[in-house]
Design a protein around this motif. Structure first.
Motif, short mmCIF file in Angstrom:
data_model
loop_
_atom_site.label_atom_id
_atom_site.label_comp_id
_atom_site.label_asym_id
_atom_site.label_seq_id
_atom_site.Cartn_x
_atom_site.Cartn_y
_atom_site.Cartn_z
N PHE A 97 0.78 -1.18 0.02
CA PHE A 97 -0.02 0.15 0.13
C PHE A 97 0.80 1.27 -0.22
O PHE A 97 0.30 2.49 0.08
N VAL A 98 2.09 0.94 -0.10
CA VAL A 98 3.14 2.28 0.10
C VAL A 98 3.62 2.75 -1.27
O VAL A 98 4.20 1.77 -2.02
N LYS A 99 3.34 3.76 -1.57
CA LYS A 99 3.99 4.42 -2.96
C LYS A 99 4.68 5.63 -2.86
O LYS A 99 4.64 6.50 -1.82
N ILE A 100 5.89 5.69 -3.43
CA ILE A 100 6.77 6.84 -3.23
C ILE A 100 6.39 7.80 -4.55
O ILE A 100 6.42 7.37 -5.66
N GLU A 101 6.41 9.13 -4.27
CA GLU A 101 6.76 10.15 -5.22
C GLU A 101 7.89 10.81 -4.90
O GLU A 101 8.08 11.64 -3.85
N GLY A 102 8.70 11.19 -6.01
CA GLY A 102 9.90 11.84 -5.58
C GLY A 102 9.71 13.38 -5.67
O GLY A 102 8.76 13.80 -6.43
N MET A 103 10.31 14.05 -5.13
CA MET A 103 10.24 15.61 -5.22
C MET A 103 10.73 16.17 -6.37
O MET A 103 11.62 15.42 -7.16
N THR A 104 10.26 17.21 -6.86
CA THR A 104 10.69 17.71 -8.12
C THR A 104 12.33 18.28 -7.89
O THR A 104 12.75 18.29 -6.65
N PRO A 105 12.92 18.39 -8.91
CA PRO A 105 14.27 18.94 -8.82
C PRO A 105 14.41 20.24 -8.03
O PRO A 105 15.55 20.56 -7.27
N PHE A 108 13.95 19.53 -4.48
CA PHE A 108 15.03 18.69 -4.13
C PHE A 108 16.16 19.58 -3.53
O PHE A 108 16.79 19.43 -2.80
N LYS A 109 16.38 20.60 -4.57
CA LYS A 109 17.50 21.41 -4.45
C LYS A 109 17.36 22.74 -3.52
O LYS A 109 18.29 23.28 -3.04
N ASN A 110 16.19 23.35 -3.28
CA ASN A 110 16.07 24.56 -2.62
C ASN A 110 15.74 24.45 -1.04
O ASN A 110 15.12 25.36 -0.65
N GLY A 111 15.85 23.10 -0.67
CA GLY A 111 15.63 23.15 0.88
C GLY A 111 14.26 23.15 1.29
O GLY A 111 14.04 23.48 2.57
N GLY A 112 13.39 22.72 0.24
CA GLY A 112 11.86 22.67 0.55
C GLY A 112 11.14 23.95 0.68
O GLY A 112 10.17 24.36 1.32
N GLU A 113 11.74 25.09 -0.16
CA GLU A 113 11.14 26.37 -0.05
C GLU A 113 9.56 26.29 -0.69
O GLU A 113 9.68 25.64 -1.76
N LYS A 114 8.92 26.75 -0.05
CA LYS A 114 7.50 26.86 -0.50
C LYS A 114 6.81 25.55 -0.08
O LYS A 114 5.58 25.47 -0.24
N LEU A 154 14.80 17.34 11.35
CA LEU A 154 13.76 17.66 10.55
C LEU A 154 13.76 18.94 9.62
O LEU A 154 14.01 18.90 8.52
N GLN A 155 14.02 19.86 10.51
CA GLN A 155 14.45 21.09 9.82
C GLN A 155 15.92 21.08 9.07
O GLN A 155 15.82 21.78 8.22
N GLN A 156 16.41 20.48 9.61
CA GLN A 156 17.95 20.35 8.53
C GLN A 156 17.66 19.95 7.14
O GLN A 156 18.38 19.97 6.22
N GLN A 157 16.74 18.81 7.05
CA GLN A 157 16.17 18.47 5.98
C GLN A 157 15.71 19.34 4.98
O GLN A 157 16.00 19.35 3.82
N PHE A 158 14.61 20.03 5.52
CA PHE A 158 13.93 21.06 4.62
C PHE A 158 14.06 22.40 5.53
O PHE A 158 13.22 22.94 6.08
N PRO A 159 15.21 23.26 5.30
CA PRO A 159 15.59 24.40 6.12
C PRO A 159 14.75 25.70 5.59
O PRO A 159 14.55 26.49 6.52
N LYS A 160 14.31 25.58 4.41
CA LYS A 160 13.40 26.73 3.85
C LYS A 160 11.92 26.46 4.07
O LYS A 160 11.10 27.35 3.51
N LEU A 192 9.31 12.38 -0.92
CA LEU A 192 10.42 12.05 -0.64
C LEU A 192 11.57 12.90 -1.51
O LEU A 192 11.41 13.08 -2.44
N LYS A 193 12.62 13.43 -0.83
CA LYS A 193 13.68 14.14 -1.21
C LYS A 193 14.91 13.17 -1.50
O LYS A 193 15.47 12.60 -0.30
N GLY A 194 15.03 12.71 -2.75
CA GLY A 194 16.38 11.61 -2.71
C GLY A 194 16.63 11.68 -4.33
O GLY A 194 16.05 11.96 -5.08
#
Length: 287
Positions: A97-105, A108-114, A154-160, A192-194
């Motif tokens: 039941f688990v599905k992965i969607e990767g984050m957009t480039p 991925f690069k901008n630290g989770g901005e927006k 957690l914040q270190q993974q997505f600082p923005k 996920l960011k990867g």
């Protein structure tokens, strides 16, 4: 997790660590209960409530020979078992039941901005977890000993990103995974960011059924990169979602447990807990 629940888990973890270190001596119930400062009666009841089996039965799932047996029994068809799963007994696996969607480039690069991230803390059989979600799915789940330190990671993974401490339905659905009754479980989405390689490894981990184990080499062969065991190990070690992506089911070819981001005792506990419960479900389905 309230204070009593945390105390109970700490005692279970201490007992598991003792059993893991001393399984060759086959310690009896009285001795293990003494190590965690409980009467044999209360320890037996607490442990059985947690594991679903007695401490004596649980001991076999901590044994190195058990791990070796699981590794060799399935052989090359280890991953095929998940694809053949039906909808009853042990085959009602959360992995399906688990599905992965990767984050957009950009994400991925901008630290989770927006990104807007909801997060909360919840109790599990293996200690407290921090679970976080975006509108697309779970982006982080980690066992934590200290809430402030866990949130900082957690914040270190997505600082923005923007953060909101709130429980949402995405988180609640994911946390059903820890319940014995999985009938309420819907498809779980992960956001996920990867790197492409990491996402490929994490997707492969989802194919390892509950109660089964794989080696780093088997995972490498499954992704058609048989010489990439070291890179596979690095990707597994950076898994951002505890338990849902079952990196705990990957062990060394010798049968040794190996490393785990959230501690080897917790990894041994999860492996044995899944093995014990899988065995109990199998026995029940045969009745």
């Amino acid at each position: 997790m309230n204070q009593q629940q945390q105390l109970n888990f700490d005692r279970i973890a201490k007992a598991i660590e003792y059993l893991r270190d001393n399984f060759r001596e086959q310690p009896d119930l009285d001795l293990v209960a003494e190590k965690v400062h409980l009467s044999p009666f209360h320890f037996q009841r607490m442990f059985t409530d947690w594991a679903g089996v007695s401490p004596k039965k649980f001991l076999q799932y901590l044994n190195l020979e058990y791990a070796k047996t699981i590794l060799t029994k399935e052989g090359a068809t280890l991953f095929d078992a998940a694809a053949e799963a039906g909808l009853s007994g042990t085959s009602r696996l959360h992995d399906l039941f688990v599905k992965i969607e990767g984050m957009t480039p950009g994400e991925f690069k901008n630290g989770g901005e927006k990104l807007s991230i909801n997060y909360s803390f919840a109790e599990t059989p293996f200690g407290k977890v921090l679970v976080a979600s975006t509108e697309k799915g779970i982006c982080h789940m980690a066992f934590v000993e200290d809430e402030a330190a866990g949130f900082e990671l957690l914040q270190q993974q997505f600082p923005k990103a923007g953060y909101h401490q709130v429980v949402d339905m995405i988180q609640q659905n994911a946390l059903y995974i820890f319940n014995q009754d999985w009938s309420r479980l819907q498809e779980i989405k992960l956001h996920l960011k990867g790197s492409p390689f990491q996402l490929k490894v994490w997707e492969t981990l989802l194919k390892i059924p509950m109660g089964k184990l794989a080696t780093y080499g088997q995972v490498a062969r499954e992704i058609s990169q048989p010489n990439a065991s070291r890179a596979v190990g690095t990707a597994i070690g950076s898994n951002p979602v505890a338990f849902l992506i079952p990196c705990h089911r990957v062990i060394q070819a010798t049968g040794a447990i190996g490393g785990y981001m959230w501690g080897p005792t917790r990894k041994a506990a999860i492996i044995a807990w899944e093995g014990a419960r899988g065995s109990a479900y199998a026995e029940a389905s045969m009745d």
